[in-house]
Design a protein around this motif. Structure first.
Motif, PDB file in Angstrom:
ATOM      1  N   PRO A  56      29.082  37.522 -11.820  1.00 40.49           N
ATOM      2  CA  PRO A  56      30.208  36.994 -12.597  1.00 40.49           C
ATOM      3  C   PRO A  56      31.340  38.016 -12.698  1.00 40.49           C
ATOM      4  CG  PRO A  56      28.133  36.543 -13.722  1.00 40.49           C
ATOM      5  CD  PRO A  56      27.814  37.468 -12.577  1.00 40.49           C
ATOM      6  N   GLY A  57      32.554  37.497 -12.870  1.00 37.65           N
ATOM      7  CA  GLY A  57      33.720  38.370 -13.022  1.00 37.65           C
ATOM      8  C   GLY A  57      34.758  38.184 -11.944  1.00 37.65           C
ATOM      9  N   PHE A  58      34.429  37.437 -10.881  1.00 37.81           N
ATOM     10  CA  PHE A  58      35.374  37.234  -9.790  1.00 37.81           C
ATOM     11  C   PHE A  58      35.920  35.812  -9.846  1.00 37.81           C
ATOM     12  CE2 PHE A  58      32.636  40.664  -8.561  1.00 37.81           C
ATOM     13  CZ  PHE A  58      33.534  41.607  -8.081  1.00 37.81           C
ATOM     14  N   LEU A  59      37.240  35.667  -9.617  1.00 37.14           N
ATOM     15  CA  LEU A  59      37.902  34.392  -9.839  1.00 37.14           C
ATOM     16  C   LEU A  59      38.242  33.647  -8.560  1.00 37.14           C
ATOM     17  CD1 LEU A  59      40.395  35.473 -12.645  1.00 37.14           C
ATOM     18  CD2 LEU A  59      38.039  34.672 -12.863  1.00 37.14           C
ATOM     19  N   THR A  99      38.384  39.167 -16.456  1.00 45.31           N
ATOM     20  CA  THR A  99      38.397  40.073 -17.595  1.00 45.31           C
ATOM     21  C   THR A  99      37.069  40.811 -17.714  1.00 45.31           C
ATOM     22  OG1 THR A  99      37.564  38.399 -19.107  1.00 45.31           O
ATOM     23  CG2 THR A  99      39.955  38.505 -18.793  1.00 45.31           C
ATOM     24  N   ALA A 100      37.071  41.834 -18.552  1.00 41.89           N
ATOM     25  CA  ALA A 100      35.833  42.582 -18.804  1.00 41.89           C
ATOM     26  C   ALA A 100      34.781  41.667 -19.411  1.00 41.89           C
ATOM     27  CB  ALA A 100      36.125  43.755 -19.727  1.00 41.89           C
ATOM     28  N   ALA A 101      35.202  40.715 -20.247  1.00 35.63           N
ATOM     29  CA  ALA A 101      34.240  39.785 -20.845  1.00 35.63           C
ATOM     30  C   ALA A 101      33.589  38.913 -19.779  1.00 35.63           C
ATOM     31  CB  ALA A 101      34.928  38.918 -21.886  1.00 35.63           C
ATOM     32  N   GLN A 102      34.334  38.526 -18.759  1.00 38.92           N
ATOM     33  CA  GLN A 102      33.758  37.727 -17.686  1.00 38.92           C
ATOM     34  C   GLN A 102      32.774  38.530 -16.848  1.00 38.92           C
ATOM     35  OE1 GLN A 102      37.594  36.448 -16.153  1.00 38.92           O
ATOM     36  NE2 GLN A 102      37.162  34.321 -16.723  1.00 38.92           N
ATOM     37  N   PHE A 103      33.074  39.805 -16.598  1.00 43.32           N
ATOM     38  CA  PHE A 103      32.117  40.661 -15.889  1.00 43.32           C
ATOM     39  C   PHE A 103      30.871  40.883 -16.747  1.00 43.32           C
ATOM     40  CE2 PHE A 103      35.546  41.809 -13.011  1.00 43.32           C
ATOM     41  CZ  PHE A 103      34.875  42.082 -11.836  1.00 43.32           C
ATOM     42  N   ASN A 104      31.088  41.212 -18.017  1.00 40.36           N
ATOM     43  CA  ASN A 104      29.990  41.453 -18.954  1.00 40.36           C
ATOM     44  C   ASN A 104      28.998  42.476 -18.407  1.00 40.36           C
ATOM     45  OD1 ASN A 104      28.673  41.095 -21.406  1.00 40.36           O
ATOM     46  ND2 ASN A 104      27.329  39.495 -20.579  1.00 40.36           N
TER      47      ASN A 104
END
Length: 496
Positions: A84-87, A135-140
């Motif tokens: 996760p984290g890539f759009l 975002t950093a939240a999406q990467f987590n």
């Protein structure tokens, strides 16, 4: 078996086995990190970057090469599994006859699938995909790992392939990068010494920082100036020198908007710092000693600049500065002494009115002017001075009172030694008053006109740049028989 048959059979077996023996698995190497223009950049990436950018963008860079000739037959199916984290993806460079699609992303894993239909030759096949990061939240997570597999008929990928780091020929390569959070912030607004000089250009130092992002971000800093604090330019002495600043009206004041491309992709995640000077000039209606308040905000399209820093200043993207105002250094002329003839000034004779003065200010005077309003009946005769240059002139009539102005060379600042002017005048017994004649002196630099300065001295005679000489006038005893009886040494001389 006859010898020639055995030889022929061996040749057939060798020819039959040669193509199979020559084939080896394809070699694969992956780069999964921020792009810095080098073939082996540090394995780091930053949030909120765009994959179609240049420096600072995140890329998945896959090199596929043959280890035998000929290489195994296409098609080759390449799959990249990202956390996760890539759009989204941006194909920046693909081999001929290949295409890529993606699914998932954001807070979910992303799967990229590419089909290569051209056989690998002596030249490696290279796929370059730009990746948009969230975002950093999406990467987590503080790291991101790509798992890239390559599947083709000659060496089909097993259900549980052996995955190696960075490069290998097992059909599965993993690469891990450290993830840092992109951010933009104002470090400080400052004025050297805590004050600016009223009426003069001064600098507000703006210190800011960038962590991450990429080279296509247009960042902006807005500095709101109150009424009377005028924008007069900017000085960009530290990278980025490509910054541009311009002012527009905002209420009664101005908003200065500075835009600039700025990014960082240090391997250790640290920020890149910079600063510049905003050149401003404080004018009316600002008043000494202040305070003056300036409010600034910073942002970009990924992290928008706030508009409420005045009421909510305690954020990294806001800065508030209060500073004072001081008077500009200036010359300050003042009289130190003044002498008139005593007990009286002789009429029909040349007499001296003497004044001493100095520059008590903190800046040199480029010119010194002494202006005098003489009482009626007294005429200007001449002058002498300790100045290196002195030019005096008189205007007006003797009957109503002349004005004398003496223009001299400048004086240094904080001059402790006084300069002297001896003004030679002559009173006419027909027009001069015998009692309480008044000569008004004013000394200045020309910043205020002679007439205005003398008028100010009339309104406020105790100003240090003003002096009044009051004196009586009489005639010599021998020239006035009526007065002769008082010219002994026992009685004071009354004036009639």
């Amino acid at each position: 078996m006859p010898l020639f048959l055995r030889s022929a059979l061996s040749l057939v077996l060798v020819l039959a086995a040669a193509p199979l023996a020559a084939q080896s698995p394809l070699y694969m190497r992956t780069l999964f990190s921020t792009w810095d223009g080098n073939s082996n950049p540090p394995r780091v990436m930053y949030t909120q970057t765009r994959g179609n950018a240049g420096f600072g963008s995140v890329r998945l860079h896959v090199t596929i090469g043959r280890q035998s000739n000929p290489a195994p037959e296409p098609p080759y199916t390449l799959r990249a599994e990202l956390p996760p984290g890539f759009l989204g993806i941006h194909p920046l460079s693909l081999p001929g006859g290949s295409s890529c699609t993606s699914s998932g992303g954001g807070e979910s894993p992303m799967l990229i699938e590419c089909l290569l239909t051209s056989q690998i030759t002596g030249t490696d096949a290279i796929l370059v995909l730009g990746l948009d990061t969230g975002t950093a939240a999406q990467f987590n997570a503080s790291t991101a790992t790509s798992r890239v597999t390559l599947d083709y008929a000659a060496f089909p990928l097993p259900d549980e392939p052996t995955c190696v780091a960075i490069n290998g020929n097992t059909g599965c390569v993993v690469t891990t990068s450290t993830v840092y959070t992109s951010s933009i912030a104002l470090d400080s607004l400052s004025v050297t010494g805590g004050a600016l000089t009223f009426g003069e250009d001064g600098n507000i130092r703006v210190a800011h920082r960038i962590t991450g992002f990429d080279s296509l971000y247009e960042n902006e800093i807005a500095i709101d100036l109150p009424e009377g604090l005028e924008f007069h330019g900017s000085q960009h002495i530290v990278f980025p020198t490509a910054m541009t600043c311009a002012a527009t009206p905002r209420g009664a004041g101005q908003r200065v908007l500075c835009t600039y491309p700025f990014y960082s992709f240090f391997a250790d995640g640290r920020a890149r710092t910079s600063n510049f000077n905003l050149v401003v000039r404080p004018l009316a209606p600002l008043q000494l000693p202040g305070p003056v308040q300036v409010i600034a905000s910073v942002g970009n399209s990924a992290q928008p600049r706030p508009e409420d820093c005045a009421t909510n200043p305690d954020r990294p993207t806001c800065a508030v500065l209060e500073f004072g105002l001081v008077q500009a250094p200036a010359p300050r002329m003042e009289f130190t002494d003044a002498v008139a003839p005593s007990p009286y000034l002789l009429l029909d004779e040349d007499e001296v009115l003497r004044v001493d003065y100095r520059n008590a200010g903190d800046a040199p005077a480029s010119q010194v002017r002494v202006a005098v309003d003489l009482p009626a009946g007294f005429a200007y005769v001449g002058a002498s001075s300790t100045a290196t240059s002195n030019a005096c002139s008189a205007s007006g009539s003797v009957e109503s009172g002349q004005r004398v102005v003496c223009v001299q060379n400048g004086m240094p600042a904080s001059q402790s030694a006084s300069r002297r002017l001896d003004l030679l005048i002559r009173g006419d017994r027909s027009h001069s008053a015998r009692l309480d004649n008044l000569a008004r002196f004013a000394v200045g630099t020309g910043a205020l006109g002679d007439a205005e300065l003398l008028q100010a001295c009339s309104a406020d005679p105790v100003r240090p740049d003003c002096v009044e000489l009051r004196f009586d006038a009489g005639v010599a005893c021998r020239s006035d028989p009526l007065q002769g009886i008082f010219c002994d040494s026992f009685e004071a001389l009354p004036i009639h």
